[in-house]
Design an enzyme around this catalytic site. Sequence first.
Site, PDB file in Angstrom:
ATOM      1  CG  HIS A 105       7.449  11.460  31.293  1.00 42.29           C
ATOM      2  ND1 HIS A 105       8.684  10.868  30.576  1.00 42.29           N
ATOM      3  CD2 HIS A 105       7.883  12.275  31.976  1.00 42.29           C
ATOM      4  CE1 HIS A 105       9.633  11.257  30.926  1.00 42.29           C
ATOM      5  NE2 HIS A 105       9.536  12.373  31.657  1.00 42.29           N
ATOM      6  CG  HIS A 155      -2.814   8.483  22.500  1.00 45.46           C
ATOM      7  ND1 HIS A 155      -3.505   9.223  23.200  1.00 45.46           N
ATOM      8  CD2 HIS A 155      -1.609   8.461  23.218  1.00 45.46           C
ATOM      9  CE1 HIS A 155      -3.009   9.461  24.374  1.00 45.46           C
ATOM     10  NE2 HIS A 155      -1.901   9.125  24.467  1.00 45.46           N
ATOM     11  N   GLY A 176      11.191   9.104  35.121  1.00 44.25           N
ATOM     12  CA  GLY A 176      10.945   8.214  34.180  1.00 44.25           C
ATOM     13  C   GLY A 176      12.121   8.319  33.075  1.00 44.25           C
ATOM     14  CG  ASP A 224       3.885  12.047  26.326  1.00 47.03           C
ATOM     15  OD1 ASP A 224       4.122  12.994  25.849  1.00 47.03           O
ATOM     16  OD2 ASP A 224       2.776  11.465  26.472  1.00 47.03           O
ATOM     17  CD  GLU A 253       2.706  10.817  36.434  1.00 45.99           C
ATOM     18  OE1 GLU A 253       2.812  10.949  35.141  1.00 45.99           O
ATOM     19  OE2 GLU A 253       2.908  11.691  37.017  1.00 45.99           O
TER      20      GLU A 253
HETATM   21  C1  LIG Z   1       2.328  14.330  28.733  1.00 47.15           C
HETATM   22  S1  LIG Z   1       2.043  13.537  30.280  1.00 47.15           S
HETATM   23  C2  LIG Z   1       1.946  11.968  29.906  1.00 47.15           C
HETATM   24  C3  LIG Z   1       0.579  11.595  29.108  1.00 47.15           C
HETATM   25  C4  LIG Z   1       0.759   9.906  28.773  1.00 47.15           C
HETATM   26  N1  LIG Z   1       2.076   9.547  28.246  1.00 47.15           N
HETATM   27  C5  LIG Z   1      -0.405   9.658  27.744  1.00 47.15           C
HETATM   28  O1  LIG Z   1      -0.042   9.774  26.547  1.00 47.15           O
HETATM   29  O2  LIG Z   1      -1.522   9.601  28.072  1.00 47.15           O
HETATM   30  C6  LIG Z   1       3.554  13.901  31.041  1.00 47.15           C
HETATM   31  C7  LIG Z   1       3.316  13.230  32.503  1.00 47.15           C
HETATM   32  O3  LIG Z   1       4.846  12.991  33.146  1.00 47.15           O
HETATM   33  C8  LIG Z   1       4.776  13.306  34.516  1.00 47.15           C
HETATM   34  N2  LIG Z   1       6.179  13.764  34.656  1.00 47.15           N
HETATM   35  C9  LIG Z   1       6.601  14.750  35.034  1.00 47.15           C
HETATM   36  N3  LIG Z   1       8.058  14.723  35.407  1.00 47.15           N
HETATM   37  C10 LIG Z   1       8.441  13.254  35.412  1.00 47.15           C
HETATM   38  C11 LIG Z   1       9.331  12.580  35.621  1.00 47.15           C
HETATM   39  N4  LIG Z   1      10.574  13.173  35.799  1.00 47.15           N
HETATM   40  N5  LIG Z   1       9.163  11.451  35.743  1.00 47.15           N
HETATM   41  C12 LIG Z   1       8.135  10.573  35.517  1.00 47.15           C
HETATM   42  N6  LIG Z   1       6.840  11.415  35.292  1.00 47.15           N
HETATM   43  C13 LIG Z   1       6.984  12.684  35.242  1.00 47.15           C
HETATM   44  C14 LIG Z   1       3.707  14.302  34.659  1.00 47.15           C
HETATM   45  O4  LIG Z   1       3.243  14.307  35.990  1.00 47.15           O
HETATM   46  C15 LIG Z   1       2.799  14.063  33.721  1.00 47.15           C
HETATM   47  O5  LIG Z   1       1.742  13.099  34.350  1.00 47.15           O
END
Ligand SMILES: C[S@@+](CC[C@H](N)C(=O)[O-])C[C@H]1O[C@@H](n2cnc3c(N)ncnc32)[C@H](O)[C@@H]1O
Length: 286
Positions: free
Chosen positions: A42, A19, A144, A164, A118
Site C-alpha cells: 500500500h 518509518h 496490494g 500498510d 497502489e
Molecule cells: C496508509 S497509506 C500508505 C502509506 C505509505 N505506505 C507510507 O508509509 O508512506 C495506505 C494506501 O493504501 C492504498 N490502498 C487502499 N487499498 C488498497 C489496496 N487494496 N491495494 C493497494 N493499495 C491500496 C490507499 O489508497 C493509500 O494510499
Amino acid sequence: MLSYQHIYHAGNFADVHKHLALMLALEHLSAGTSSFSFYDSHAGRGIYDLASTEAEKTKEHQTGITAIDLASKKDSAAARYLKLINDFRATHGETSYPGSPAIAQTFMRHGDRMFLTELHPGEHRHLLDNLGQYQSVDISRRDGLETIAYLNRPHHLRGLVLIDPSYEIKTEYRDVARTVMKAQSNWSSAIYMIWYPILKDERHKQMVRSLLSLGGAKAFESKLMAPAAVAGERMQGSGLVIFGAPETFIEQLEAAMTDVQQLMFAGEGEHIINKGQPTGNHPLII
Ligand SMILES: C[S@@+](CC[C@H](N)C(=O)[O-])C[C@H]1O[C@@H](n2cnc3c(N)ncnc32)[C@H](O)[C@@H]1O
C-alpha cells in the site's frame, strides 16, 4: 470505494514510528552484500507536502515529525532518521516528507529492486510522477494484498515486505493475516512488517494474535501509545508486527522510540514490545 488519503496524516506520530522501523530494516538489508527486494503493498503517493491544504487541515505532523529535533543525539537511530528527512528536504523542498517508497529509494543500490502497489487512481498517478523515473522501481495499480499473497517467485532471496493498509474495510484485518500466511509460505527468508492503527475498540487484536503466532519466536509487536492530548478520538496508538528481523532490531527500535517519544510526547507516551512465542505454543486462528 477508496476514500482514504495519506496526505491528511503524513508525518504524524504513526508515520514516525513506522518509518523509523522501516529505516532500521533497510539499513540492515543494505549493509549485506547480496541484492534485496522491497515490496510495499500500500505505497501511497511516495512524497507528501506538509504545507498542503490537506495536511494543514489536520496538522497531525505537528505532533509527529515537526516536533522532533535531535540535533544533540548524533549517533542514534532517531538522529539518522531525522538526517534522512532533512537530506530529503534539501532536495525536494523544505515542507516535503518522504513516504515509505521514497524512504526505501534512499537505500537502493545497483541490483536492488522495489515493487510498489497502489490502488487509488489519484495516488497511483502521484506515485508514478514521484518515483516512476527509477528503473529499479516497479509501480502497479493492483490490489496490494493479492500481490503479496501470490508472491510465489520473489525477485531476491533477501528482502522486506511492508504491509500498510488504510483499514477502511473491517475485513482487512483478517485479510492481512491470511496474506502474510500465504506470502510467508512462499518467501520465508524475508522480513515482514505489518502496520495497524490502535483504535479504542482494539479491533486489531485478533490479527496481531494470528501474526505473532505465524511468526513464532522470531516475531514481535511494537506499540507506540500516544498521550490523550495527541491521540485523536479514534487512534490511540500505532502498532507494528515485525518478523524475520535481525536479533538486534528490538533493542535498536526501543532506543529510537524512547528518543522520539520524549520529543513528540514530552515523555508522556509509551512504547511497548510484546514478543511472539515459539511456534506451536499457540493455535493459529485466522
Ligand atoms: C496508509 S497509506 C500508505 C502509506 C505509505 N505506505 C507510507 O508509509 O508512506 C495506505 C494506501 O493504501 C492504498 N490502498 C487502499 N487499498 C488498497 C489496496 N487494496 N491495494 C493497494 N493499495 C491500496 C490507499 O489508497 C493509500 O494510499
